[in-house]
Design an enzyme around this catalytic site. Sequence first.
Site, PDB file in Angstrom:
ATOM      1  CG  ASP A 135      -5.668   7.287 -76.829  1.00 40.09           C
ATOM      2  OD1 ASP A 135      -5.529   7.307 -78.078  1.00 40.09           O
ATOM      3  OD2 ASP A 135      -6.625   7.834 -76.251  1.00 40.09           O
ATOM      4  CG  HIS A 137      -7.366   8.060 -80.841  1.00 38.69           C
ATOM      5  ND1 HIS A 137      -6.705   8.772 -79.871  1.00 38.69           N
ATOM      6  CD2 HIS A 137      -7.367   8.856 -81.945  1.00 38.69           C
ATOM      7  CE1 HIS A 137      -6.328   9.944 -80.359  1.00 38.69           C
ATOM      8  NE2 HIS A 137      -6.713  10.011 -81.619  1.00 38.69           N
TER       9      HIS A 137
END
Length: 260
Positions: A135, A137
Amino acid sequence: MEVIIAPDHELATLVADAVERLLREESSPVLGLATGSSPLRVYDELARRHEQDKLSFAGARGFMLDEYVGLPISHPQCYRNVIDAEFVSRVDFGDAAVQGPNGAAEDLVAASAEYDHAIAEVGGIDLQILGIGTDGHIAFNEPGSSLCSRTRVKTLADQTRLDNARFFNGDVDQVPRHCLTQGLGTIREARHLMLIATGGNKAEAVHQMVEGPVSSMWPATVLQMHPHATILVDDAAASRLQLGDYYRQTYANKLDRQRL
């Protein structure tokens, strides 16, 4: 931002070369150490060089990116134990030379501030090794994280906990919901950032990081604002890059004086 596309083993060699150069050129180098699967080949290569070529970490310091909150310090997935097993115990760091955020602290806010202060006290991190989540991160800075954030408590996204369940016998319920993590602002203060990503499941995150707009929705895009960030990806992770051919051409034609 420099993008290097090469096979996984070559990427690990490039990062290990940069670490070795730092160790040999600086008297008190400071390394930023990531956990997860991305840096494992790098740690294997550095351990090999320590054993076979006498590469020494005796004068170095190390700082970890993050730590789970709520795991007992004896738990095998406590990141301090993970980094010790994967790397620190295999080379010759001095006693207490590697430290991480204290996820067992009673006052997590104070522990976070103390960690940033400890990094600053040694003059900051010279070379930070990073991975990236599906995602987008980096460390545990989930989507929506402030691009100026400091070390702090974060709640892990469901996707991150699902991704990390493989380290907890596949049981997502065993994965902690909270962590202490260096913030994006803390990470950006390192003098050289080296991020490794491999596999097709990282392709969209790599595409957004390198070619998308800078946004807290894809936290790794903050690396576009760093003066010395090196992105190292294999063909699968690079498969969504629109300028992939240009990145390959640029790296193949680097001037002799150019270094990572």
